[in-house]
Motif scaffolding. Structure first.
Motif, PDB file in Angstrom:
ATOM      1  N   LEU A  32       0.840  -0.996   0.083  1.00  0.00           N
ATOM      2  CA  LEU A  32      -0.054  -0.267   0.011  1.00  0.00           C
ATOM      3  C   LEU A  32       0.956   1.147   0.070  1.00  0.00           C
ATOM      4  N   PHE A  33       1.844   1.178   0.823  1.00  0.00           N
ATOM      5  CA  PHE A  33       2.813   2.576   0.941  1.00  0.00           C
ATOM      6  C   PHE A  33       3.413   2.709  -0.267  1.00  0.00           C
ATOM      7  N   PHE A  34       4.202   1.769  -0.963  1.00  0.00           N
ATOM      8  CA  PHE A  34       4.889   2.151  -2.067  1.00  0.00           C
ATOM      9  C   PHE A  34       3.950   2.309  -3.163  1.00  0.00           C
ATOM     10  N   SER A  35       3.053   1.628  -3.476  1.00  0.00           N
ATOM     11  CA  SER A  35       2.267   1.773  -4.643  1.00  0.00           C
ATOM     12  C   SER A  35       1.572   3.281  -4.431  1.00  0.00           C
ATOM     13  N   GLY A  36       1.069   3.592  -3.265  1.00  0.00           N
ATOM     14  CA  GLY A  36       0.634   5.005  -3.122  1.00  0.00           C
ATOM     15  C   GLY A  36       1.466   5.886  -3.502  1.00  0.00           C
ATOM     16  N   ILE A  37       2.722   5.814  -2.938  1.00  0.00           N
ATOM     17  CA  ILE A  37       3.892   6.947  -3.188  1.00  0.00           C
ATOM     18  C   ILE A  37       4.078   6.862  -4.714  1.00  0.00           C
ATOM     19  N   LEU A  38       4.273   5.718  -5.439  1.00  0.00           N
ATOM     20  CA  LEU A  38       4.781   5.502  -6.833  1.00  0.00           C
ATOM     21  C   LEU A  38       3.483   6.230  -7.708  1.00  0.00           C
ATOM     22  N   ILE A  39       2.414   5.949  -7.453  1.00  0.00           N
ATOM     23  CA  ILE A  39       0.978   6.490  -8.396  1.00  0.00           C
ATOM     24  C   ILE A  39       1.316   8.083  -7.960  1.00  0.00           C
ATOM     25  N   TYR A  40       1.248   8.295  -6.819  1.00  0.00           N
ATOM     26  CA  TYR A  40       1.131   9.966  -6.518  1.00  0.00           C
ATOM     27  C   TYR A  40       2.217  10.588  -6.957  1.00  0.00           C
ATOM     28  N   ARG A  53       4.460  13.864 -14.108  1.00  0.00           N
ATOM     29  CA  ARG A  53       4.186  13.947 -15.425  1.00  0.00           C
ATOM     30  C   ARG A  53       3.029  15.093 -15.874  1.00  0.00           C
ATOM     31  N   ALA A  54       2.213  15.185 -14.686  1.00  0.00           N
ATOM     32  CA  ALA A  54       0.998  15.959 -15.007  1.00  0.00           C
ATOM     33  C   ALA A  54       1.266  17.380 -14.643  1.00  0.00           C
ATOM     34  N   CYS A  55       2.272  17.666 -13.770  1.00  0.00           N
ATOM     35  CA  CYS A  55       2.852  18.996 -13.733  1.00  0.00           C
ATOM     36  C   CYS A  55       3.764  19.698 -14.458  1.00  0.00           C
ATOM     37  N   PRO A  56       3.591  20.659 -15.252  1.00  0.00           N
ATOM     38  CA  PRO A  56       4.610  21.143 -16.379  1.00  0.00           C
ATOM     39  C   PRO A  56       5.608  22.000 -15.696  1.00  0.00           C
ATOM     40  N   ALA A  60       3.149  18.635   0.002  1.00  0.00           N
ATOM     41  CA  ALA A  60       1.791  17.993   0.476  1.00  0.00           C
ATOM     42  C   ALA A  60       1.967  16.591   0.943  1.00  0.00           C
ATOM     43  N   LEU A  61       2.695  15.776   0.287  1.00  0.00           N
ATOM     44  CA  LEU A  61       2.954  14.252   0.587  1.00  0.00           C
ATOM     45  C   LEU A  61       3.793  14.252   1.762  1.00  0.00           C
ATOM     46  N   MET A  62       4.840  14.828   1.774  1.00  0.00           N
ATOM     47  CA  MET A  62       5.823  14.927   2.922  1.00  0.00           C
ATOM     48  C   MET A  62       5.299  15.382   4.177  1.00  0.00           C
ATOM     49  N   THR A  63       4.622  16.364   4.132  1.00  0.00           N
ATOM     50  CA  THR A  63       3.877  16.807   5.442  1.00  0.00           C
ATOM     51  C   THR A  63       2.912  15.953   5.785  1.00  0.00           C
ATOM     52  N   GLY A  64       2.010  15.367   4.902  1.00  0.00           N
ATOM     53  CA  GLY A  64       1.086  14.461   5.499  1.00  0.00           C
ATOM     54  C   GLY A  64       1.824  13.083   6.012  1.00  0.00           C
ATOM     55  N   ALA A  78      -6.715   9.635  -4.140  1.00  0.00           N
ATOM     56  CA  ALA A  78      -6.536   8.202  -3.490  1.00  0.00           C
ATOM     57  C   ALA A  78      -5.271   7.606  -3.330  1.00  0.00           C
ATOM     58  N   ALA A  79      -4.322   7.907  -4.227  1.00  0.00           N
ATOM     59  CA  ALA A  79      -3.011   7.516  -3.986  1.00  0.00           C
ATOM     60  C   ALA A  79      -2.450   8.105  -2.915  1.00  0.00           C
ATOM     61  N   PHE A  80      -2.711   9.401  -2.568  1.00  0.00           N
ATOM     62  CA  PHE A  80      -2.347  10.108  -1.328  1.00  0.00           C
ATOM     63  C   PHE A  80      -2.952   9.519   0.072  1.00  0.00           C
ATOM     64  N   LEU A  81      -3.935   9.220  -0.031  1.00  0.00           N
ATOM     65  CA  LEU A  81      -4.634   8.650   1.060  1.00  0.00           C
ATOM     66  C   LEU A  81      -4.246   7.309   1.232  1.00  0.00           C
TER      67      LEU A  81
END
Length: 121
Positions: free
Chosen positions: A11-19, A25-28, A39-43, A97-100
């Motif tokens: 769960l942990f690694f799949s969430g991190i990888l997807i996120y 790739r989505a953020c230019p 946001a991920l590191m703070t959470g 969902a990947a973050f959660l």
């Protein structure tokens, strides 16, 4: 018994990888990538600090409320960032969902096992 310890890691690694890979790739812009990584590191930090205090029986009401406040602020910032990024609604839901899932995997990893609760190692 080994399967129960493998699931939180998956769960942990799949969430991190997807996120991380998906939003990278989505953020230019590099600033957008840093925003979502922050946001991920703070959470992850707030869930780690709270679970560690729980495991060591050093948790008090003030610390718990500060952790809840930081977690809500982080989730709010994540929602604002995802709302404003030009993605399809399916992708926005996937990254949330990947973050959660990543945070849930981390909480399950930090939970003491059945032997640790009884004082055994």
């Amino acid at each position: 018994m080994k399967t129960t310890r493998l699931l939180p890691w998956i769960l942990f690694f799949s969430g991190i990888l997807i996120y991380v890979i998906g939003l990278w790739r989505a953020c230019p812009l590099l600033s957008g990538k840093g925003y979502f990584l922050g946001a991920l590191m703070t959470g992850m930090f707030v869930t780690y600090a709270y679970q560690r205090a729980e495991n060591l029986n050093q948790n008090d009401e003030r610390f718990a409320s500060v952790c809840q406040m930081v977690a809500l602020i982080t989730l709010g910032l994540l929602l604002v960032g995802i709302w404003n990024i030009p993605l399809t609604p399916l992708e926005k839901g996937l990254y949330l969902a990947a973050f959660l899932v990543c945070l849930a995997g981390q909480v399950l990893l930090l939970r003491p096992g059945p032997n640790e609760q009884n004082g055994e190692s």
